[in-house]
Write an enzyme that holds these catalytic residues in place. Structure first.
Site, PDB file in Angstrom:
ATOM      1  N   HIS A 163      -9.933   0.897   1.572  1.00  0.00           N
ATOM      2  CA  HIS A 163      -9.761   1.983   2.175  1.00  0.00           C
ATOM      3  C   HIS A 163     -11.005   3.622   2.102  1.00  0.00           C
ATOM      4  CE1 HIS A 163      -5.306   3.008   2.162  1.00  0.00           C
ATOM      5  NE2 HIS A 163      -5.048   1.931   0.791  1.00  0.00           N
ATOM      6  N   CYS A 207       1.079  -1.055  -0.072  1.00  0.00           N
ATOM      7  CA  CYS A 207      -0.494   0.016  -0.193  1.00  0.00           C
ATOM      8  C   CYS A 207       0.869   1.053  -0.400  1.00  0.00           C
ATOM      9  CB  CYS A 207      -1.185   0.207   1.038  1.00  0.00           C
ATOM     10  SG  CYS A 207      -2.019   1.078   1.478  1.00  0.00           S
ATOM     11  N   HIS A 250      -8.996  -4.107  -2.163  1.00  0.00           N
ATOM     12  CA  HIS A 250      -7.970  -3.507  -0.756  1.00  0.00           C
ATOM     13  C   HIS A 250      -8.578  -2.030  -1.204  1.00  0.00           C
ATOM     14  CE1 HIS A 250      -4.005  -2.500   0.133  1.00  0.00           C
ATOM     15  NE2 HIS A 250      -3.687  -0.652  -0.316  1.00  0.00           N
ATOM     16  N   GLU A 251      -8.921  -1.138  -2.208  1.00  0.00           N
ATOM     17  CA  GLU A 251      -8.874   0.728  -2.771  1.00  0.00           C
ATOM     18  C   GLU A 251     -10.458   0.366  -1.860  1.00  0.00           C
ATOM     19  OE1 GLU A 251      -6.856   1.782  -3.133  1.00  0.00           O
ATOM     20  OE2 GLU A 251      -5.461   0.677  -3.856  1.00  0.00           O
TER      21      GLU A 251
HETATM   22  C1  Y12 Z   1      -1.520  -5.893  -4.419  1.00  0.00           C
HETATM   23  C2  Y12 Z   1      -3.167  -5.604  -3.594  1.00  0.00           C
HETATM   24  C3  Y12 Z   1      -3.825  -4.032  -3.714  1.00  0.00           C
HETATM   25  C4  Y12 Z   1      -2.907  -3.361  -4.503  1.00  0.00           C
HETATM   26  C5  Y12 Z   1      -3.293  -1.666  -4.433  1.00  0.00           C
HETATM   27  C6  Y12 Z   1      -2.527  -0.801  -4.597  1.00  0.00           C
HETATM   28  N1  Y12 Z   1      -0.831  -0.740  -3.903  1.00  0.00           N
HETATM   29  C7  Y12 Z   1       0.127  -0.111  -4.669  1.00  0.00           C
HETATM   30  O1  Y12 Z   1      -0.445  -0.075  -5.709  1.00  0.00           O
HETATM   31  C8  Y12 Z   1       1.507  -0.029  -3.680  1.00  0.00           C
HETATM   32  C9  Y12 Z   1       2.148   0.709  -4.433  1.00  0.00           C
HETATM   33  C10 Y12 Z   1       4.031   0.450  -2.935  1.00  0.00           C
HETATM   34  C11 Y12 Z   1       4.921   1.023  -4.015  1.00  0.00           C
HETATM   35  C12 Y12 Z   1       5.704   1.165  -3.411  1.00  0.00           C
HETATM   36  O2  Y12 Z   1       6.683   1.459  -4.383  1.00  0.00           O
HETATM   37  C13 Y12 Z   1       7.571   2.773  -3.697  1.00  0.00           C
HETATM   38  O3  Y12 Z   1       6.885   3.280  -3.006  1.00  0.00           O
HETATM   39  C14 Y12 Z   1       7.734   4.122  -4.850  1.00  0.00           C
HETATM   40  C15 Y12 Z   1       6.341   0.293  -2.533  1.00  0.00           C
HETATM   41  O4  Y12 Z   1       7.159   0.886  -2.211  1.00  0.00           O
HETATM   42  C16 Y12 Z   1       7.677   0.997  -0.571  1.00  0.00           C
HETATM   43  O5  Y12 Z   1       7.185   2.108  -0.807  1.00  0.00           O
HETATM   44  C17 Y12 Z   1       9.321   1.263  -1.005  1.00  0.00           C
HETATM   45  C18 Y12 Z   1       5.067  -0.271  -2.214  1.00  0.00           C
HETATM   46  C19 Y12 Z   1       4.067   0.147  -2.501  1.00  0.00           C
HETATM   47  C20 Y12 Z   1      -1.341  -3.758  -4.909  1.00  0.00           C
HETATM   48  C21 Y12 Z   1      -0.909  -4.631  -4.737  1.00  0.00           C
HETATM   49 CO    CO Z   2      -3.903   0.999   0.282  1.00  0.00          CO
END
Ligand code: Y12
Ligand code: CO
Length: 175
Positions: free
Chosen positions: A141, A95, A137-138
């Site tokens: 939120h 997330c 997931h969203e």
């Molecule tokens: C599986 C289930 C639900 C989701 C929902 C949306 N979550 C995301 O999009 C998470 C993104 C994410 C990206 C990251 O990378 C950066 O911030 C550059 C991350 O890494 C760090 O924070 C270091 C963590 C999460 C997605 C998947």
């Molecule tokens: Co989230």
């Protein structure tokens, strides 16, 4: 519109988002501003509450078979309602509001969702796989629920300890 991602443990993330009634330029500006912030942080899903707007708005961009994201695959959902669900699926979730933490979460495998687009048109979608997981997931939120709220007592304790340590490290590295 200048948006920043709210991170846990900010209490804003516990707020319940309000139904959108006006499909106006303000809503369009919010949606337009959410897309680059999600893409620039490698996200596949973002809810408006994560950028401090308590509106029932979320966006999704699921990578294709080549693991590429493109604007053609952008889904914008306003006032989404999961109308049916079945099956079980465990996926390692992350997330943007809980950086650098990933955990296996059990959710429904298949879902049906009713929602509105940015112009207020009624839509419906059947989802499975990562799209289904990301929608659940969203939508959580929008109800003030984070994926870490679904962890067992012991996993949550472990998370809190690790997260505090990581935040301390982050703070010290900025000094
Ligand atoms: C599986 C289930 C639900 C989701 C929902 C949306 N979550 C995301 O999009 C998470 C993104 C994410 C990206 C990251 O990378 C950066 O911030 C550059 C991350 O890494 C760090 O924070 C270091 C963590 C999460 C997605 C998947
Ligand atoms: Co989230």
């Amino acid at each position: 519109m200048n948006l920043t991602i709210v991170e846990y443990p900010n209490k804003k993330l516990k707020e319940k988002s309000l139904i959108v009634e006006k499909f106006d330029s303000e809503l369009h500006k919010l949606l337009d501003a959410m897309y680059p912030i999600m893409m620039n942080t490698n996200g596949i899903g973002l809810a408006a509450i994560q950028v401090s707007h308590a509106k029932q708005v979320l966006i999704l961009n699921i990578p294709d078979e080549e693991d590429e994201q493109s604007i053609e695959n952008l889904i914008e959902m306003v006032n989404p309602v999961i109308t049916s669900s079945n099956g079980e699926s465990t996926y390692q979730e992350g997330c943007l509001s809980v950086p650098a933490f990933y955990e296996d979460i059990l959710r429904h495998e298949n879902i049906s969702v009713n929602y509105q687009d940015r112009d207020g048109n009624t839509k419906s979608i059947e989802a499975n796989g990562l799209l289904s997981i990301a929608i659940q997931h969203e939508v959580d939120h929008l109800n003030g629920i984070l994926f870490i709220d679904k962890l067992s007592y012991s996993r949550r304790k472990k998370f809190e300890k690790e997260y505090k340590r990581m935040q301390k490290e982050k703070k010290n590295s900025k000094k």
